[in-house]
Scaffold this active site. Structure first.
Site, mmCIF file in Angstrom:
data_model
loop_
_atom_site.group_PDB
_atom_site.id
_atom_site.type_symbol
_atom_site.label_atom_id
_atom_site.label_comp_id
_atom_site.label_asym_id
_atom_site.label_seq_id
_atom_site.Cartn_x
_atom_site.Cartn_y
_atom_site.Cartn_z
ATOM 1 C CG ASP A 1 -8.820 -37.427 -73.374
ATOM 2 O OD1 ASP A 1 -8.594 -36.761 -74.222
ATOM 3 O OD2 ASP A 1 -9.063 -37.204 -72.142
ATOM 4 C CG ASP B 1 -7.651 -33.160 -75.880
ATOM 5 O OD1 ASP B 1 -7.821 -34.180 -76.021
ATOM 6 O OD2 ASP B 1 -8.072 -32.507 -75.171
#
Length: 518
Positions: free
Chosen positions: A110, A303
């Site tokens: 992440d 992201d």
């Protein structure tokens, strides 16, 4: 591909088609929640919840990072190829060995958060967890930490332990790790990972930026270059299929076999998320004609922990209108665009020819130039569900956002993305695994002039999360001080209270607030 307009097997569930009859039945979007925390949509289906010596640029520049791997040393980039598994619906994860003796866990990659955390107790939605009591090298810091994502949250305890990566850099390293003791909508049915690896900057780390992040620890201890790169290979494949797709997380550099053509770099505007500057969007080659600040409201980030391409509401509305206007389907249910409904076609058909490509313009390192990354419909019209033997259903891989434009997996699956922290830039190159039916589904083109956009598309006033926390603490403290003064005044007997005259002055030197903050 077939002939989509004449395809009798096409169904837009709860919607119509061009010149065709209404759908025969409806099917709400009801899948085992395909996303994990962070990102991060129908609320958007999201997954969530240094410095080093310069090296040679693979694109030919002299200011990049070296590609050479030393098979006998810390880095061997080829060993990291295909070290990820997963899909865009449930995230891409890396196997890690944690503790002594080692416990094997899958960790979600992440780039939109900064804490390294693993399940620390059994959970009905995870198949494994880290048992700290079984590790002789685990050390608890006794500090509680809570992290909230766009979707989901967890609470745990900070500690340290050693980790190794079977398909990462060589050696064992002591890392800050949070053991998750409680969570809500974080571990979801169907996910195959047991923790999260936050690769953003320490400004986002909880409970404070003093917690050294996973990657900062690697840079310091392993002495690797302050750069990593990411490839996710799920283009054109089911977003939550029964199997898993491949991918690569290269720590410390760039692996040439993972991209084709040149790498194009855009500056990192601020080091918290990987915040970049977007200049404009095009649908089917047509500029949306929005003020460029709309694309960066209130930030634009890259992201990997967000499933979809998320757009600020005004931008999302403009994109949907442009796609609907440009596509070969004139009537489309609003439920498809909002993510509450699926569109289905006969499995012999390929609906992607009905839709336009989407282009995002990013500012180049030379601020007077830009480049564009484009995704074909194979990346944003995503297969998700089969019905019987004849139908394949698709979802819209773009959603609205209230606080950011997020370049998530929908876009990232088309590219090899380089997070060059040493030179404060993010790079994009075409990924060779970004193909559907043997044809590329992503493009990079440039340079283009920026004469038609503002010199700065990012708002100078940005209320970032750390600032908001500080402001909230100040306000709470101020309220507490005022309340304390009122209580004291109520408790003082009336005869002891001083009656102020015009000569009395209450200034900063005597105020309780000043002394409270000295």
């Amino acid at each position: 591909m077939g002939t989509p307009l004449a395809a009798p097997g096409f169904l837009l569930l709860l919607a119509g088609t061009t010149g065709l009859c209404r759908a025969l039945f409806s099917l709400p979007l009801r899948v085992s929640r395909p996303a994990a925390p962070g990102g991060s949509p129908p609320a958007p289906v999201v997954l969530r919840p240094g410095g080093s010596a310069p090296q040679q640029d693979p694109a030919g520049g002299a200011d990049g990072l070296a590609l050479a791997s030393d098979p006998g040393g810390t880095l061997n980039f080829l060993a990291m190829v295909e070290n990820l598994q997963g899909d865009s619906g449930r995230g891409y994860y890396l196997e890690m060995l944690i503790g002594t003796p080692p416990q094997a866990l899958n960790i979600l990659v992440d780039t939109g958060s900064s804490n390294f955390a693993v399940a620390g107790v059994p959970d009905p939605d995870v198949t494994s967890y880290f048992d700290a009591e079984l590790s002789s090298t685990y050390r608890s810091e006794g500090i509680e930490v809570t992290v909230k994502y766009s979707q989901g949250s967890w609470t745990g305890v900070l500690g340290t332990d050693v980790i190794t990566m079977p398909k990462g850099i060589y050696g064992s390293y002591t890392i800050n790790i949070a053991t998750i003791l409680e969570s809500e909508n974080f571990f979801l049915p169907g996910v195959k990972w047991h923790g999260i690896l936050g690769l953003a900057y320490d400004a986002l780390a909880k409970p404070s930026s003093s917690v050294e992040t996973f990657f900062d620890s690697l840079v310091r201890q392993a002495k690797i270059p302050n750069i990593f790169s990411l490839q996710m290979c799920g283009a054109g494949l089911p977003v939550s299929g029964s199997g898993t797709n491949g991918g690569s997380l290269v720590l410390g550099g760039i692996e040439p076999s993972l991209y084709t053509g040149d790498i194009w770099y855009t500056p990192i505007k601020e080091e918290w998320y990987y915040q970049v500057e977007i200049l404009k969007l095009e649908v089917g080659g047509q500029n949306l004609q929005l003020d460029c600040r709309e694309y960066n409201a209130d930030k634009a980030i890259v992201d990997s922990g967000t499933t979809l391409l998320r757009l600020p509401e005004k931008v999302f509305s403009a994109v949907v209108q442009a796609i609907a206007r440009t596509s070969l389907i004139q009537e489309f249910s609003s439920g498809f665009w909002t993510g509450s409904q699926l569109a289905c076609w006969d499995k012999t058909e390929r609906p992607w020819s009905l839709f336009p490509k989407l282009s995002i313009y990013l500012r180049d390192e030379n601020s007077s130039r830009s480049f564009r990354i484009s995704i074909l419909p194979q990346l944003y019209i995503q297969p998700i569900l089969g019905i019987g033997e004849n139908l394949q259903c698709y979802r819209f891989g773009i959603s609205s956002s209230t606080n950011a434009l997020v370049i998530g997996a929908t876009v990232m699956e088309g590219f090899y993305v380089i997070f060059d922290r040493a030179q404060r830039r993010v790079g994009f190159a075409v990924s060779p695994c970004a193909e559907a039916d043997g044809s590329p589904v992503s493009e990079i083109e440039g340079p283009f002039t920026t004469a038609d956009v503002a010199s700065n598309c990012v708002s100078s006033v940005s209320f970032h999360e750390p600032v908001l926390w500080i402001a909230s603490y100040v306000l709470m403290s101020l309220c507490g001080v005022i309340l304390l003064v009122l209580i004291i005044l109520l408790l003082i007997p009336p005869r002891c209270q001083h009656r102020y005259t015009d000569n009395d002055v209450v200034n900063d030197e005597s105020s309780l607030v000043r002394h409270r903050w000295k």
